[in-house]
Design a protein around this motif. Structure first.
Motif, PDB file in Angstrom:
ATOM      1  N   SER A 199       0.857  -1.190   0.000  1.00  0.00           N
ATOM      2  CA  SER A 199       0.000   0.000   0.000  1.00  0.00           C
ATOM      3  C   SER A 199       0.889   1.234   0.000  1.00  0.00           C
ATOM      4  CB  SER A 199      -0.924   0.004   1.226  1.00  0.00           C
ATOM      5  OG  SER A 199      -0.162   0.046   2.425  1.00  0.00           O
ATOM      6  N   ALA A 200       0.269   2.392  -0.182  1.00  0.00           N
ATOM      7  CA  ALA A 200       1.032   3.647  -0.207  1.00  0.00           C
ATOM      8  C   ALA A 200       0.167   4.760   0.362  1.00  0.00           C
ATOM      9  CB  ALA A 200       1.461   3.987  -1.634  1.00  0.00           C
ATOM     10  N   GLN A 201       0.807   5.852   0.732  1.00  0.00           N
ATOM     11  CA  GLN A 201       0.086   7.011   1.243  1.00  0.00           C
ATOM     12  C   GLN A 201      -0.196   7.984   0.098  1.00  0.00           C
ATOM     13  OE1 GLN A 201       1.717   8.755   4.806  1.00  0.00           O
ATOM     14  NE2 GLN A 201       1.948   6.762   5.820  1.00  0.00           N
ATOM     15  N   PRO A 202      -1.137   8.900   0.273  1.00  0.00           N
ATOM     16  CA  PRO A 202      -1.522   9.818  -0.800  1.00  0.00           C
ATOM     17  C   PRO A 202      -0.373  10.648  -1.358  1.00  0.00           C
ATOM     18  CG  PRO A 202      -3.139   9.870   0.975  1.00  0.00           C
ATOM     19  CD  PRO A 202      -1.995   9.053   1.471  1.00  0.00           C
TER      20      PRO A 202
ATOM     21  N   ILE B 197      -4.520   3.071  -1.323  1.00  0.00           N
ATOM     22  CA  ILE B 197      -3.962   4.307  -0.769  1.00  0.00           C
ATOM     23  C   ILE B 197      -4.556   4.503   0.615  1.00  0.00           C
ATOM     24  CG2 ILE B 197      -3.586   6.755  -1.128  1.00  0.00           C
ATOM     25  CD1 ILE B 197      -2.374   4.927  -3.290  1.00  0.00           C
ATOM     26  N   VAL B 198      -3.694   4.612   1.613  1.00  0.00           N
ATOM     27  CA  VAL B 198      -4.153   4.693   2.999  1.00  0.00           C
ATOM     28  C   VAL B 198      -3.539   5.901   3.695  1.00  0.00           C
ATOM     29  CG1 VAL B 198      -4.495   2.195   3.197  1.00  0.00           C
ATOM     30  CG2 VAL B 198      -2.285   3.184   3.809  1.00  0.00           C
ATOM     31  N   THR B 199      -4.202   6.331   4.745  1.00  0.00           N
ATOM     32  CA  THR B 199      -3.657   7.411   5.561  1.00  0.00           C
ATOM     33  C   THR B 199      -2.594   6.835   6.487  1.00  0.00           C
ATOM     34  OG1 THR B 199      -5.267   7.082   7.329  1.00  0.00           O
ATOM     35  CG2 THR B 199      -5.901   8.552   5.524  1.00  0.00           C
ATOM     36  N   ALA B 200      -1.981   7.702   7.269  1.00  0.00           N
ATOM     37  CA  ALA B 200      -0.941   7.259   8.210  1.00  0.00           C
ATOM     38  C   ALA B 200      -1.510   6.312   9.262  1.00  0.00           C
ATOM     39  CB  ALA B 200      -0.307   8.477   8.878  1.00  0.00           C
ATOM     40  N   THR B 201      -2.811   6.396   9.509  1.00  0.00           N
ATOM     41  CA  THR B 201      -3.443   5.519  10.504  1.00  0.00           C
ATOM     42  C   THR B 201      -4.018   4.243   9.886  1.00  0.00           C
ATOM     43  OG1 THR B 201      -5.554   6.704  10.276  1.00  0.00           O
ATOM     44  CG2 THR B 201      -4.023   7.473  11.977  1.00  0.00           C
ATOM     45  N   GLY B 202      -3.840   4.056   8.565  1.00  0.00           N
ATOM     46  CA  GLY B 202      -4.285   2.828   7.922  1.00  0.00           C
ATOM     47  C   GLY B 202      -5.671   2.864   7.319  1.00  0.00           C
ATOM     48  N   ARG B 203      -6.322   4.023   7.316  1.00  0.00           N
ATOM     49  CA  ARG B 203      -7.662   4.131   6.739  1.00  0.00           C
ATOM     50  C   ARG B 203      -7.574   4.185   5.213  1.00  0.00           C
ATOM     51  NH1 ARG B 203     -12.872   6.265   8.061  1.00  0.00           N
ATOM     52  NH2 ARG B 203     -12.180   6.614  10.199  1.00  0.00           N
ATOM     53  N   LEU B 204      -8.374   3.378   4.538  1.00  0.00           N
ATOM     54  CA  LEU B 204      -8.379   3.371   3.076  1.00  0.00           C
ATOM     55  C   LEU B 204      -9.042   4.635   2.547  1.00  0.00           C
ATOM     56  CD1 LEU B 204      -7.851   1.551   0.493  1.00  0.00           C
ATOM     57  CD2 LEU B 204     -10.287   1.018   0.632  1.00  0.00           C
TER      58      LEU B 204
ATOM     59  N   LYS C  15       0.681   9.929 -17.011  1.00  0.00           N
ATOM     60  CA  LYS C  15       0.925  10.931 -15.969  1.00  0.00           C
ATOM     61  C   LYS C  15       2.419  11.085 -15.728  1.00  0.00           C
ATOM     62  CE  LYS C  15      -3.472  11.560 -15.076  1.00  0.00           C
ATOM     63  NZ  LYS C  15      -4.043  10.551 -15.989  1.00  0.00           N
ATOM     64  N   LYS C  16       2.827  12.279 -15.310  1.00  0.00           N
ATOM     65  CA  LYS C  16       4.226  12.548 -15.015  1.00  0.00           C
ATOM     66  C   LYS C  16       4.667  11.751 -13.787  1.00  0.00           C
ATOM     67  CE  LYS C  16       4.155  17.281 -16.817  1.00  0.00           C
ATOM     68  NZ  LYS C  16       4.365  18.713 -16.485  1.00  0.00           N
ATOM     69  N   PRO C  17       5.928  11.326 -13.783  1.00  0.00           N
ATOM     70  CA  PRO C  17       6.419  10.537 -12.637  1.00  0.00           C
ATOM     71  C   PRO C  17       6.305  11.256 -11.306  1.00  0.00           C
ATOM     72  CG  PRO C  17       7.918  10.353 -14.493  1.00  0.00           C
ATOM     73  CD  PRO C  17       6.929  11.419 -14.861  1.00  0.00           C
ATOM     74  N   THR C  18       6.285  12.581 -11.342  1.00  0.00           N
ATOM     75  CA  THR C  18       6.247  13.348 -10.087  1.00  0.00           C
ATOM     76  C   THR C  18       4.824  13.614  -9.601  1.00  0.00           C
ATOM     77  OG1 THR C  18       6.370  15.390 -11.393  1.00  0.00           O
ATOM     78  CG2 THR C  18       8.448  14.464 -10.539  1.00  0.00           C
ATOM     79  N   THR C  19       3.813  13.216 -10.378  1.00  0.00           N
ATOM     80  CA  THR C  19       2.417  13.437  -9.977  1.00  0.00           C
ATOM     81  C   THR C  19       2.101  12.615  -8.728  1.00  0.00           C
ATOM     82  OG1 THR C  19       1.792  13.759 -12.289  1.00  0.00           O
ATOM     83  CG2 THR C  19       0.024  13.304 -10.719  1.00  0.00           C
ATOM     84  N   THR C  20       1.500  13.257  -7.730  1.00  0.00           N
ATOM     85  CA  THR C  20       1.158  12.521  -6.513  1.00  0.00           C
ATOM     86  C   THR C  20      -0.073  11.636  -6.755  1.00  0.00           C
ATOM     87  OG1 THR C  20      -0.262  14.289  -5.675  1.00  0.00           O
ATOM     88  CG2 THR C  20       2.079  14.338  -5.042  1.00  0.00           C
ATOM     89  N   LEU C  21      -0.115  10.523  -6.070  1.00  0.00           N
ATOM     90  CA  LEU C  21      -1.219   9.571  -6.242  1.00  0.00           C
ATOM     91  C   LEU C  21      -2.538  10.144  -5.716  1.00  0.00           C
ATOM     92  CD1 LEU C  21       0.519   6.191  -5.328  1.00  0.00           C
ATOM     93  CD2 LEU C  21       0.295   7.313  -7.555  1.00  0.00           C
ATOM     94  N   GLU C  22      -2.461  11.074  -4.783  1.00  0.00           N
ATOM     95  CA  GLU C  22      -3.663  11.703  -4.255  1.00  0.00           C
ATOM     96  C   GLU C  22      -4.460  12.401  -5.358  1.00  0.00           C
ATOM     97  OE1 GLU C  22      -4.904  14.418  -0.411  1.00  0.00           O
ATOM     98  OE2 GLU C  22      -2.914  14.692  -1.314  1.00  0.00           O
ATOM     99  N   ARG C  23      -3.761  12.925  -6.348  1.00  0.00           N
ATOM    100  CA  ARG C  23      -4.412  13.685  -7.414  1.00  0.00           C
ATOM    101  C   ARG C  23      -5.121  12.769  -8.423  1.00  0.00           C
ATOM    102  NH1 ARG C  23      -0.353  17.832 -10.064  1.00  0.00           N
ATOM    103  NH2 ARG C  23      -2.276  18.230 -11.238  1.00  0.00           N
ATOM    104  N   ILE C  24      -4.670  11.529  -8.542  1.00  0.00           N
ATOM    105  CA  ILE C  24      -5.222  10.672  -9.597  1.00  0.00           C
ATOM    106  C   ILE C  24      -5.953   9.442  -9.055  1.00  0.00           C
ATOM    107  CG2 ILE C  24      -3.453  11.355 -11.254  1.00  0.00           C
ATOM    108  CD1 ILE C  24      -2.027   8.706 -10.666  1.00  0.00           C
ATOM    109  N   MET C  25      -5.883   9.194  -7.748  1.00  0.00           N
ATOM    110  CA  MET C  25      -6.493   7.980  -7.206  1.00  0.00           C
ATOM    111  C   MET C  25      -8.012   8.012  -7.322  1.00  0.00           C
ATOM    112  SD  MET C  25      -6.145   8.584  -3.086  1.00  0.00           S
ATOM    113  CE  MET C  25      -7.088   9.867  -2.235  1.00  0.00           C
TER     114      MET C  25
END
Length: 438
Positions: free
Chosen positions: A203-206, A227-234, A246-256
């Motif tokens: 898993s990964a964070q946003p 994608i989970v928060t620091a506390t493990g919430r999906l 998408k560009k390699p530097t794009t954060t997953l939060e923007r596209i998830m």
């Protein structure tokens, strides 16, 4: 802070049983898009909060139990047979392993009495005391009582002594049915038995990037990243489709994908397989009731499990009973399957004709059999429209002819004709979903 998806589920859970809901009404009340409302309603349907009924709509229902594989306890037995607890109430939480009918001498009974078994007996105090002394509970039938000495023994040993007004035969039949039902429930495989636990889940964070996703993916074709928060919430899911271009530097939060489709550990694998195939999903996150990620379940594992279930069967169910009586007729060809069913007294309704439920199950079994002959192993009937022309008498032979109208890798529509003595007695159109690896 709860997501919009969670807020909608909480709102639905708070509605009174019987309340009607719709995508439009939920979207308006919760001030969300209809897409978000739709996903939340589907999640509520999957977890048993709501049910969609033809010509009625989607309504709030009593939520299904989260654990349907609990063993039969003496407390459950008390409720099942409307019994009275005379003593040993401290042992009501113990599990019932087997029952013994005490229709023999005390010496002969000793061979069959084991700890946590249940001895069913009438007004024989010596046998009642013997059962308790050897670690067994006692069920006294016919409304008879027992002595204070036996009750004192039961209290000291923590073994229930129960009393019922039913006769021994009736009680034994009821308990046998309950134990059989329990065995069937235990054969139903849930997500909890096949999912990949959190410790083995990637898993990964946003804040992670597309480059991180690519590195985590490696050479896996069917890959989806929770994608989970620091506390493990999906909070979302990312698939190769979302990162494409998408560009390699794009954060997953923007596209998830936010508010993704999820499953709970207690759902059965057939339900999950239906969800995965219907939505084209290779991976589903498994969450608890607080949306904490507990693992993932893959399409590969689900359909491998379904294949095993198809080979083993579930148990002595009504479907099994009727299916076992379907005989493949020599008239079967590549283009159609013909089955015969000899009706029995157990299949009739109170008017003396074969019940519609039996006919529906016979059609279901015949359609499934036809598709199995064509290599489609995991068949889920989605719609069955049955029209009966005339009653079918007991001990008649019903011929069931199955002809495909449409047959693809994932769906099938079939025409089914039922005849007796050369006369058409019923007609059915069946639509199936074929749950296979694709």
């Amino acid at each position: 802070m709860a997501t919009k998806h969670e807020q909608i589920l909480h709102y639905i859970a708070g509605l009174p049983v019987g309340a009607k809901i719709s995508v439009r009404s939920i979207a308006k009340h919760q001030q969300v898009s209809e897409g978000t409302a739709y996903r939340a309603i589907k999640e509520a349907e999957t977890t048993g909060l709501v049910s969609t009924i033809e010509r009625v709509g989607t309504i709030r229902i009593e939520q299904k139990p989260t654990n349907n594989i609990e063993t039969l306890t003496f407390r459950a037995l008390v409720k099942l047979i409307d019994a009275r607890v005379l003593g040993g109430s401290a042992g009501l939480a113990k599990h019932l392993d087997k029952f013994v009918i005490g229709a023999m001498t005390p010496d002969e009974m000793l061979r069959y009495i084991t700890p946590n078994s249940l001895v069913i007996i009438g007004n024989r105090e010596d046998a009642q005391a013997l059962a308790v002394q050897n670690g067994a509970a006692v069920l006294i039938t016919g409304g008879f009582m027992t002595s204070d000495a036996v009750i004192a023994q039961a209290n000291q040993a923590g073994l229930p002594v129960l009393q019922t007004s039913y006769d021994t035969f009736t009680v034994a039949t009821m308990i046998n049915r309950a134990l059989s039902d329990q065995a069937i429930r235990q054969d139903i495989i849930t997500v909890a038995a096949i999912y990949t636990p959190l410790a083995d889940t990637i898993s990964a964070q946003p804040s992670a990037t597309v480059a991180d996703f690519t590195a985590l993916r490696g050479d896996h074709n069917d890959f989806a990243l929770p994608i989970v928060t620091a506390t493990g919430r999906l909070v979302g899911m990312v698939t190769p489709r979302q990162v494409a271009g998408k560009k390699p530097t794009t954060t997953l939060e923007r596209i998830m994908q936010k508010d993704p489709q999820t499953v709970k550990p207690y759902l059965n694998v057939t339900t999950v397989g239906h969800t995965m195939q219907g939505n084209g999903l290779a991976v589903l996150p498994v969450v608890d009731d607080d949306w904490q990620l507990v693992g993932i379940v893959t399409r590969k594992n689900v359909f491998a499990c379904l294949s095993e279930l198809n080979a083993q069967g579930v148990g002595s169910t009504i479907a099994d009973s009727i299916g076992a009586q379907l005989q493949l007729d020599p008239a079967t060809t590549e283009a159609r399957a013909v089955y015969t069913l000899d009706t029995t007294p157990m299949m009739i309704n109170k008017l003396g004709a074969v019940s519609v439920g039996v006919l529906s199950e016979a059609v279901n079994g015949s359609v499934t059999g036809f598709l199995n002959l064509h290599g489609r192993r995991n068949v889920l009937v989605g719609d069955l429209t049955l029209r009966s022309f005339r009653p079918i008498q007991v001990e008649a032979t019903v011929t069931i002819t199955v002809v495909p109208l449409q047959l693809t890798r994932s769906e099938a529509t079939l025409d089914v004709t039922l005849t007796t003595d050369g006369l058409a007695v019923a007609k059915a159109i069946v639509t199936c979903q074929i749950l296979e690896r694709t």
